[in-house]
Motif scaffolding. Sequence first.
Motif, PDB file in Angstrom:
ATOM      1  N   GLU A 139     -40.235 -19.143  16.056  1.00 51.80           N
ATOM      2  CA  GLU A 139     -39.296 -18.293  15.323  1.00 51.80           C
ATOM      3  C   GLU A 139     -39.133 -16.930  15.995  1.00 51.80           C
ATOM      4  OE1 GLU A 139     -40.861 -18.114  11.397  1.00 51.80           O
ATOM      5  OE2 GLU A 139     -40.111 -20.095  10.831  1.00 51.80           O
ATOM      6  N   TYR A 140     -40.247 -16.384  16.489  1.00 50.99           N
ATOM      7  CA  TYR A 140     -40.167 -15.091  17.180  1.00 50.99           C
ATOM      8  C   TYR A 140     -39.304 -15.206  18.435  1.00 50.99           C
ATOM      9  CZ  TYR A 140     -41.639 -11.152  20.046  1.00 50.99           C
ATOM     10  OH  TYR A 140     -41.650 -10.051  20.850  1.00 50.99           O
ATOM     11  N   LEU A 141     -39.528 -16.259  19.224  1.00 50.75           N
ATOM     12  CA  LEU A 141     -38.730 -16.449  20.437  1.00 50.75           C
ATOM     13  C   LEU A 141     -37.262 -16.684  20.106  1.00 50.75           C
ATOM     14  CD1 LEU A 141     -41.142 -18.642  22.562  1.00 50.75           C
ATOM     15  CD2 LEU A 141     -40.508 -16.267  22.958  1.00 50.75           C
ATOM     16  N   THR A 142     -37.000 -17.404  19.012  1.00 52.41           N
ATOM     17  CA  THR A 142     -35.605 -17.630  18.611  1.00 52.41           C
ATOM     18  C   THR A 142     -34.925 -16.311  18.271  1.00 52.41           C
ATOM     19  OG1 THR A 142     -36.272 -19.770  17.718  1.00 52.41           O
ATOM     20  CG2 THR A 142     -34.146 -18.903  17.011  1.00 52.41           C
ATOM     21  N   ARG A 143     -35.647 -15.446  17.522  1.00 48.36           N
ATOM     22  CA  ARG A 143     -35.063 -14.134  17.187  1.00 48.36           C
ATOM     23  C   ARG A 143     -34.838 -13.295  18.443  1.00 48.36           C
ATOM     24  NH1 ARG A 143     -38.776 -14.451  12.864  1.00 48.36           N
ATOM     25  NH2 ARG A 143     -40.266 -13.166  14.021  1.00 48.36           N
ATOM     26  N   GLU A 144     -35.801 -13.362  19.383  1.00 46.52           N
ATOM     27  CA  GLU A 144     -35.642 -12.586  20.621  1.00 46.52           C
ATOM     28  C   GLU A 144     -34.450 -13.074  21.434  1.00 46.52           C
ATOM     29  OE1 GLU A 144     -37.365  -9.901  21.921  1.00 46.52           O
ATOM     30  OE2 GLU A 144     -38.099  -9.791  19.864  1.00 46.52           O
ATOM     31  N   ILE A 145     -34.289 -14.406  21.515  1.00 47.10           N
ATOM     32  CA  ILE A 145     -33.159 -14.963  22.273  1.00 47.10           C
ATOM     33  C   ILE A 145     -31.842 -14.573  21.614  1.00 47.10           C
ATOM     34  CG2 ILE A 145     -32.019 -17.129  22.894  1.00 47.10           C
ATOM     35  CD1 ILE A 145     -34.829 -18.278  23.385  1.00 47.10           C
ATOM     36  N   ALA A 146     -31.800 -14.601  20.262  1.00 52.14           N
ATOM     37  CA  ALA A 146     -30.576 -14.194  19.560  1.00 52.14           C
ATOM     38  C   ALA A 146     -30.271 -12.723  19.826  1.00 52.14           C
ATOM     39  CB  ALA A 146     -30.724 -14.445  18.065  1.00 52.14           C
ATOM     40  N   ALA A 147     -31.337 -11.874  19.819  1.00 49.83           N
ATOM     41  CA  ALA A 147     -31.113 -10.452  20.107  1.00 49.83           C
ATOM     42  C   ALA A 147     -30.628 -10.250  21.535  1.00 49.83           C
ATOM     43  CB  ALA A 147     -32.411  -9.669  19.872  1.00 49.83           C
ATOM     44  N   LEU A 148     -31.175 -11.033  22.469  1.00 48.25           N
ATOM     45  CA  LEU A 148     -30.711 -10.930  23.860  1.00 48.25           C
ATOM     46  C   LEU A 148     -29.259 -11.360  23.991  1.00 48.25           C
ATOM     47  CD1 LEU A 148     -33.805 -12.222  25.860  1.00 48.25           C
ATOM     48  CD2 LEU A 148     -32.836  -9.930  25.908  1.00 48.25           C
ATOM     49  N   ARG A 149     -28.870 -12.418  23.258  1.00 53.16           N
ATOM     50  CA  ARG A 149     -27.473 -12.860  23.316  1.00 53.16           C
ATOM     51  C   ARG A 149     -26.543 -11.785  22.768  1.00 53.16           C
ATOM     52  NH1 ARG A 149     -27.771 -19.140  21.317  1.00 53.16           N
ATOM     53  NH2 ARG A 149     -28.547 -19.999  23.273  1.00 53.16           N
ATOM     54  N   VAL A 150     -26.966 -11.175  21.664  1.00 53.30           N
ATOM     55  CA  VAL A 150     -26.140 -10.103  21.105  1.00 53.30           C
ATOM     56  C   VAL A 150     -26.048  -8.951  22.085  1.00 53.30           C
ATOM     57  CG1 VAL A 150     -26.070  -8.354  19.280  1.00 53.30           C
ATOM     58  CG2 VAL A 150     -26.550 -10.726  18.699  1.00 53.30           C
ATOM     59  N   GLY A 151     -27.197  -8.613  22.698  1.00 50.20           N
ATOM     60  CA  GLY A 151     -27.196  -7.528  23.684  1.00 50.20           C
ATOM     61  C   GLY A 151     -26.368  -7.858  24.906  1.00 50.20           C
ATOM     62  N   LEU A 152     -26.418  -9.115  25.355  1.00 50.84           N
ATOM     63  CA  LEU A 152     -25.627  -9.507  26.521  1.00 50.84           C
ATOM     64  C   LEU A 152     -24.138  -9.515  26.209  1.00 50.84           C
ATOM     65  CD1 LEU A 152     -27.720 -12.363  28.146  1.00 50.84           C
ATOM     66  CD2 LEU A 152     -27.183 -10.128  29.104  1.00 50.84           C
ATOM     67  N   GLY A 153     -23.797  -9.739  24.941  1.00 50.89           N
ATOM     68  CA  GLY A 153     -22.388  -9.690  24.583  1.00 50.89           C
ATOM     69  C   GLY A 153     -21.811  -8.291  24.762  1.00 50.89           C
ATOM     70  N   GLU A 154     -22.645  -7.263  24.642  1.00 50.40           N
ATOM     71  CA  GLU A 154     -22.174  -5.897  24.803  1.00 50.40           C
ATOM     72  C   GLU A 154     -22.303  -5.392  26.228  1.00 50.40           C
ATOM     73  OE1 GLU A 154     -24.555  -3.798  22.069  1.00 50.40           O
ATOM     74  OE2 GLU A 154     -23.672  -4.717  20.283  1.00 50.40           O
ATOM     75  N   VAL A 155     -22.975  -6.132  27.093  1.00 56.24           N
ATOM     76  CA  VAL A 155     -23.149  -5.686  28.478  1.00 56.24           C
ATOM     77  C   VAL A 155     -21.910  -6.033  29.289  1.00 56.24           C
ATOM     78  CG1 VAL A 155     -24.489  -6.109  30.574  1.00 56.24           C
ATOM     79  CG2 VAL A 155     -25.651  -5.851  28.403  1.00 56.24           C
ATOM     80  N   ALA A 156     -21.511  -5.107  30.166  1.00 52.60           N
ATOM     81  CA  ALA A 156     -20.333  -5.349  31.004  1.00 52.60           C
ATOM     82  C   ALA A 156     -20.701  -6.329  32.106  1.00 52.60           C
ATOM     83  CB  ALA A 156     -19.861  -4.033  31.608  1.00 52.60           C
ATOM     84  N   THR A 157     -19.966  -7.427  32.167  1.00 54.59           N
ATOM     85  CA  THR A 157     -20.222  -8.405  33.214  1.00 54.59           C
ATOM     86  C   THR A 157     -19.436  -8.039  34.466  1.00 54.59           C
ATOM     87  OG1 THR A 157     -18.441  -9.803  32.411  1.00 54.59           O
ATOM     88  CG2 THR A 157     -20.633 -10.220  31.515  1.00 54.59           C
ATOM     89  N   ARG A 158     -19.721  -8.711  35.551  1.00 55.94           N
ATOM     90  CA  ARG A 158     -19.060  -8.425  36.820  1.00 55.94           C
ATOM     91  C   ARG A 158     -17.563  -8.745  36.756  1.00 55.94           C
ATOM     92  NH1 ARG A 158     -21.781 -11.303  41.720  1.00 55.94           N
ATOM     93  NH2 ARG A 158     -21.243 -13.049  40.412  1.00 55.94           N
ATOM     94  N   ASP A 159     -17.236  -9.871  36.123  1.00 54.54           N
ATOM     95  CA  ASP A 159     -15.822 -10.237  36.020  1.00 54.54           C
ATOM     96  C   ASP A 159     -15.054  -9.231  35.164  1.00 54.54           C
ATOM     97  OD1 ASP A 159     -16.300 -12.432  37.560  1.00 54.54           O
ATOM     98  OD2 ASP A 159     -16.609 -13.783  35.844  1.00 54.54           O
ATOM     99  N   TRP A 160     -15.703  -8.791  34.062  1.00 56.46           N
ATOM    100  CA  TRP A 160     -15.029  -7.805  33.214  1.00 56.46           C
ATOM    101  C   TRP A 160     -14.818  -6.487  33.959  1.00 56.46           C
ATOM    102  CZ3 TRP A 160     -16.473  -3.062  31.126  1.00 56.46           C
ATOM    103  CH2 TRP A 160     -15.637  -2.563  30.125  1.00 56.46           C
TER     104      TRP A 160
END
Length: 198
Positions: A139-160
């Motif tokens: 459960e802890y790892l699942t929450r961490e992965i979800a937080a990373l996904r949310v954080g990655l959604g806000e990070v500027a990617t190279r294509d963007w």
Amino acid sequence: MAPEREGTRERVASGATASSRAPRNRLDQPRPPRRRILPEWDPEAFGRLSERIARFIGTGRFLVYMTVVIVVWVLWNISAPSHLRWDEYPFIFLTLALSVQASYAAPLILLAQNRQDDRARVELEQDRKQGERSIADTEYLTREIAALRVGLGEVATRDWMRSELQDLTRELQGRHNGHREHGVFPADRSRGRDIDDR
């Protein structure tokens, strides 16, 4: 001088009476071992021995040994000279020996089974705790992965970043072309100012 002597006598007397009293139970010292009528035995050692015996009784080797002993016993007490026989025909002594063996084998097997049940209970408890820890970790790892996904959604990617830079470049080029057409560049403005000043 006399009162001092009396005080020392009282101290000595009180010390003598204190030392002559029965010793109190001190908590910082172990109690002396009590004398027991029955002999002491280690339950763990007895349990291990009972498990070994129960394990041996449950093997085919024990059945073969017991069969050989019974066959030899019966054949000897049938075919040997009468003065060498120790158990005549209804084989009462053999029956008694087998009854004693069965009466001891049953509790030993039950004791070994109880020890096995205790071990299985402890292992089950450990497995349950390990399972709870694994679930909590998952459960802890699942929450961490979800937080990373949310954080990655806000990070500027190279294509963007590339598309944003291309848009800015186009916009700057469009402004540059528009300024050229309208003569808004500093060189044009400075020339116009020079003319006006003249």
